[in-house]
Design a protein around this motif. Structure first.
Motif, PDB file in Angstrom:
ATOM      1  N   GLY A  63      -0.161  52.928  -0.993  1.00 31.00           N
ATOM      2  CA  GLY A  63      -1.435  52.225  -0.903  1.00 31.00           C
ATOM      3  C   GLY A  63      -2.486  52.693  -1.887  1.00 31.00           C
ATOM      4  O   GLY A  63      -3.541  52.071  -1.993  1.00 31.00           O
ATOM      5  N   THR A  64      -2.208  53.797  -2.583  1.00 28.57           N
ATOM      6  CA  THR A  64      -3.190  54.310  -3.536  1.00 28.57           C
ATOM      7  C   THR A  64      -2.506  55.235  -4.541  1.00 28.57           C
ATOM      8  O   THR A  64      -1.424  55.763  -4.266  1.00 28.57           O
ATOM      9  CB  THR A  64      -4.324  55.075  -2.821  1.00 28.57           C
ATOM     10  N   ASP A  65      -3.162  55.401  -5.672  1.00 27.08           N
ATOM     11  CA  ASP A  65      -2.657  56.340  -6.684  1.00 27.08           C
ATOM     12  C   ASP A  65      -3.365  57.690  -6.587  1.00 27.08           C
ATOM     13  O   ASP A  65      -2.987  58.634  -7.265  1.00 27.08           O
ATOM     14  CB  ASP A  65      -2.875  55.777  -8.094  1.00 27.08           C
ATOM     15  N   ASP A  66      -4.370  57.780  -5.752  1.00 27.18           N
ATOM     16  CA  ASP A  66      -5.201  58.978  -5.635  1.00 27.18           C
ATOM     17  C   ASP A  66      -4.520  60.020  -4.736  1.00 27.18           C
ATOM     18  O   ASP A  66      -4.611  59.956  -3.508  1.00 27.18           O
ATOM     19  CB  ASP A  66      -6.576  58.597  -5.084  1.00 27.18           C
ATOM     20  N   LYS A  67      -3.873  61.005  -5.354  1.00 31.07           N
ATOM     21  CA  LYS A  67      -3.149  62.030  -4.598  1.00 31.07           C
ATOM     22  C   LYS A  67      -4.091  62.941  -3.819  1.00 31.07           C
ATOM     23  O   LYS A  67      -3.730  63.439  -2.751  1.00 31.07           O
ATOM     24  CB  LYS A  67      -2.261  62.845  -5.532  1.00 31.07           C
ATOM     25  N   MET A  68      -5.275  63.162  -4.330  1.00 30.63           N
ATOM     26  CA  MET A  68      -6.253  63.993  -3.619  1.00 30.63           C
ATOM     27  C   MET A  68      -6.715  63.312  -2.333  1.00 30.63           C
ATOM     28  O   MET A  68      -6.894  63.962  -1.306  1.00 30.63           O
ATOM     29  CB  MET A  68      -7.458  64.304  -4.522  1.00 30.63           C
ATOM     30  N   LEU A  69      -6.873  62.011  -2.401  1.00 31.87           N
ATOM     31  CA  LEU A  69      -7.260  61.242  -1.215  1.00 31.87           C
ATOM     32  C   LEU A  69      -6.164  61.330  -0.155  1.00 31.87           C
ATOM     33  O   LEU A  69      -6.442  61.567   1.026  1.00 31.87           O
ATOM     34  CB  LEU A  69      -7.533  59.785  -1.602  1.00 31.87           C
ATOM     35  N   VAL A  70      -4.939  61.171  -0.584  1.00 29.81           N
ATOM     36  CA  VAL A  70      -3.796  61.274   0.343  1.00 29.81           C
ATOM     37  C   VAL A  70      -3.726  62.677   0.935  1.00 29.81           C
ATOM     38  O   VAL A  70      -3.491  62.835   2.141  1.00 29.81           O
ATOM     39  CB  VAL A  70      -2.466  60.889  -0.365  1.00 29.81           C
ATOM     40  N   ALA A  71      -3.964  63.692   0.149  1.00 26.38           N
ATOM     41  CA  ALA A  71      -3.953  65.070   0.646  1.00 26.38           C
ATOM     42  C   ALA A  71      -5.033  65.274   1.712  1.00 26.38           C
ATOM     43  O   ALA A  71      -4.794  65.953   2.720  1.00 26.38           O
ATOM     44  CB  ALA A  71      -4.148  66.053  -0.505  1.00 26.38           C
ATOM     45  N   ARG A  72      -6.209  64.695   1.511  1.00 23.59           N
ATOM     46  CA  ARG A  72      -7.280  64.796   2.510  1.00 23.59           C
ATOM     47  C   ARG A  72      -6.884  64.098   3.810  1.00 23.59           C
ATOM     48  O   ARG A  72      -7.130  64.607   4.902  1.00 23.59           O
ATOM     49  CB  ARG A  72      -8.584  64.202   1.968  1.00 23.59           C
ATOM     50  N   VAL A  73      -6.259  62.939   3.679  1.00 25.40           N
ATOM     51  CA  VAL A  73      -5.824  62.190   4.863  1.00 25.40           C
ATOM     52  C   VAL A  73      -4.747  62.978   5.608  1.00 25.40           C
ATOM     53  O   VAL A  73      -4.797  63.092   6.844  1.00 25.40           O
ATOM     54  CB  VAL A  73      -5.323  60.774   4.478  1.00 25.40           C
ATOM     55  N   ILE A  74      -3.810  63.555   4.880  1.00 28.08           N
ATOM     56  CA  ILE A  74      -2.747  64.365   5.502  1.00 28.08           C
ATOM     57  C   ILE A  74      -3.369  65.557   6.224  1.00 28.08           C
ATOM     58  O   ILE A  74      -2.984  65.872   7.362  1.00 28.08           O
ATOM     59  CB  ILE A  74      -1.717  64.837   4.449  1.00 28.08           C
ATOM     60  N   ALA A  75      -4.329  66.223   5.592  1.00 28.12           N
ATOM     61  CA  ALA A  75      -4.994  67.373   6.222  1.00 28.12           C
ATOM     62  C   ALA A  75      -5.692  66.945   7.514  1.00 28.12           C
ATOM     63  O   ALA A  75      -5.612  67.649   8.533  1.00 28.12           O
ATOM     64  CB  ALA A  75      -5.993  67.993   5.253  1.00 28.12           C
ATOM     65  N   ARG A  76      -6.333  65.812   7.488  1.00 32.11           N
ATOM     66  CA  ARG A  76      -7.020  65.319   8.700  1.00 32.11           C
ATOM     67  C   ARG A  76      -6.020  64.952   9.792  1.00 32.11           C
ATOM     68  O   ARG A  76      -6.248  65.244  10.973  1.00 32.11           O
ATOM     69  CB  ARG A  76      -7.884  64.112   8.339  1.00 32.11           C
TER      70      ARG A  76
END
Length: 169
Positions: free
Chosen positions: A37-50
């Motif tokens: 759904g996105t190319d932003d790996k940092m965003l995905v990392a934040r979502v995974i952390a949450r």
């Protein structure tokens, strides 16, 4: 080539929490799914952390369920389970102790039943040929040779009272 639609953090969290609410998943599986759904790996990392903070993702809980399911239903041995957990990027510090904690009698029972069932479907020129086919089959399922060899020496009639014969190992 079509450009990927970039989802927001809340949309990605919603997708991840929905997946985790239905069944256990490790962080690598959810991460792979969210990266669609996105190319932003940092965003995905934040979502995974949450997702981890809120208890949707728990690597140890996932690993316990995975080991139980693969041993019980798929009848995999420790080696194949270990390989698959490594492939799913679960830390060895989590899966190592859990694999070591598998009850030996249950493990041997799964292997014994697997050999007994497979033996019925095998044809071979002689007993040695059948045992080699069984050995290859059990190794492909991830069982260790130290457990396979003693069970291959048993005749079909010996399997019923095998649970009393711990001295073989």
């Amino acid at each position: 080539m079509e450009e990927k639609k970039s989802l927001t953090e809340s949309e990605l969290f919603s997708i991840g929490s929905s997946l985790c609410a239905r069944s256990e998943h490790c962080s690598a599986e959810i991460s792979t799914r969210l990266l669609r759904g996105t190319d932003d790996k940092m965003l995905v990392a934040r979502v995974i952390a949450r997702l981890c903070e809120e208890g949707f993702i728990d690597e140890e809980r996932y690993t316990r369920a995975f080991i139980n399911d693969k041993l019980r239903f798929a009848r995999w041995g420790r080696l194949k389970i270990r390989q698959e957990l490594w492939r799913k990027q679960v830390p060895e510090s989590i899966y190592g102790p859990l694999l070591d904690a598998i009850d030996e009698s249950r493990y041997i029972s799964v292997l014994r039943d697997l050999i007994k069932a497979k033996r019925k479907s095998l044809k071979g020129k002689n007993d040695f040929d059948v045992k080699m086919k069984l050995l290859r089959f059990c190794i492909s399922r991830g069982f260790e040779p130290k457990y396979i060899y003693p069970l291959l020496q048993l005749d079909d009639s010996d399997y019923e009272d095998f649970s009393d014969r711990e001295e073989v190992f």
